[in-house]
Design an enzyme around this catalytic site. Sequence first.
Site, PDB file in Angstrom:
ATOM      1  CD  GLU A 238      31.332  38.928  36.663  1.00  0.00           C
ATOM      2  OE1 GLU A 238      30.934  39.168  37.808  1.00  0.00           O
ATOM      3  OE2 GLU A 238      32.341  39.492  36.160  1.00  0.00           O
ATOM      4  CD  GLU A 401      32.486  36.865  41.265  1.00  0.00           C
ATOM      5  OE1 GLU A 401      32.659  38.110  41.181  1.00  0.00           O
ATOM      6  OE2 GLU A 401      32.948  36.065  40.442  1.00  0.00           O
TER       7      GLU A 401
END
Length: 565
Positions: A238, A401
């Site tokens: 990210e 995730e």
Amino acid sequence: MAITLRKLCAGCAILVVSYVALCLLFLPFLKLATVPGVWKVPGAGNDVLADFSSSISSQSCHPTSASGLCSVTGDKFFFGLATAPAHVEDSLNDTWLEFARGHDGIFPVRAWQNIPIPEERLRFWTEPEVELNLAKEAGVSVFRLGIDWGRIVTEEPIHGMDQVVDMKAVERYKEILQMVRNHGMRVMLTLFHHSIPKWAAVYGGWTQKKTIGYFRDFTRIAQLHFGEYVDYWITFNEPHIFVMLTYCTETWPPGGQPSVKDSIMCFAPFGTYGQAMAAISDAHKAAYNVLHGGDATAVVGVAHHVGVIKPYGLLDVPVVLFSRWLTEFQWIDDIQDHLDFCGINYYGQEILSTAGLMLVPDEEYSEAGRGVYPDGLYEVLVTFHNRYKKRRPNLRYIITENGIADARDIVRRPYLVEHLLALHAAIQEGVPVDGYVHWTVTDNWEWADGYCPKFGLVYADRTDNLSRHARPSYSLYQKVVKTGLVHVLQREDAWNTLQAEVKQGGIRPFCRDTDSHGRMWAESRDVPTTRKLASKDWRFGMYRNQGLITMITSCKTNHELKKVA
């Protein structure tokens, strides 16, 4: 004077009307992929809603860039669990620990100063077997973890990387990776997970191009020492989140107080955001080449955070489009030729009001303020697949995730079931997804939110030497993992248990602060407040948008899901 005032008012009215017209013009661009036209639900008993147990076809294996053959990581859909060094490792004197300790009476990390033994995190460095035993008992075949760059490379490598590598840390990481293997799990290893070395933070980190070379050399060290243990490499986790919160809002280490002007200029064409993301893209490409140079069969990807971003009102449409442009495809477009897979980190929807996340009264949220929206996982996967499916070889996906902060474990069970159903529906639509990795094993340190949000399938009692206590969702995930199946009764039980609480006016902890308009900015809380459980039906295929968003997505009308008894 009166004439001037009238001209000024007329000018303002023209600007407002023009802005509204612009918002209306942009509405069609908000459309995302729609959920399947008909989603059949079996009638009763133990009928299966989703079956992940079958083997993936040969075309579904990860093709390596060198040979075009399937990788050695297996040809079956896998389930996993994920964690990261800054969340769980003790004896780690990193930027996050320094940040949390504060300065001049200012403590930027919430729910840290008032929490027992916060600096010990989950003792994954000294007691990794505790988490690994829980993962093994859950039955997962993949364990995602990371190595901390600053722990391995202790000083800026001005005169070469090899001279500043802590070999004791390298050897300890080897031991931990071997433990993962000994527990019967494959290794998914992250190289950069929101934690810049302290020595790199001093000179500006990813805003300086020399960091690219440093990361390339760090990757070489990692491949040399850890390559034999690793099945999946994730270079970056990210990065756009890291860059925004570190360099634009400065709510992550080293922190600061940027002006509104500075924050806005960060996103300008030649601003800090673009510079840092360009450096990270170059660093990923360099790392990809290093990893494939050392092992032609290496499987290398990234973990990309994607949320479904929606406007709260008509005037919020431009900021939503800008946010999507900034966060959805821009980075993956840049690095797609250097990816063996694209990891998707999906937590939910983000309803924007101006630049803040809106806390909409009738929506369900995680404790961390993420809107619960299982349909969005399907939408994201299909939308990404449609964009990149012409790439050769086809871009493959892993859910790297997915999870929810829920201390009471009352929302997590239906959340888990509904997201797996959304994932299965995307696979049925042809999206090549190889695995699902849940976040996370045990409640841990969640960045600037500290220990307030509880993402774990397992609770850690920080007043009792971090003793672990599995939640009901752990047992649910365990059953799904070991059978590869999601049953009707599992869905009904999870949802009915939640609805019983809703009818009784049940409440749950909530970790975000809001302003007077209900907007959630960056602030979390040292002590959670409470929020009522939402009565909305947010299950996969049952979610209905309201207001403006209903108008935007009205094209779905003929494609709404129909529950077939």
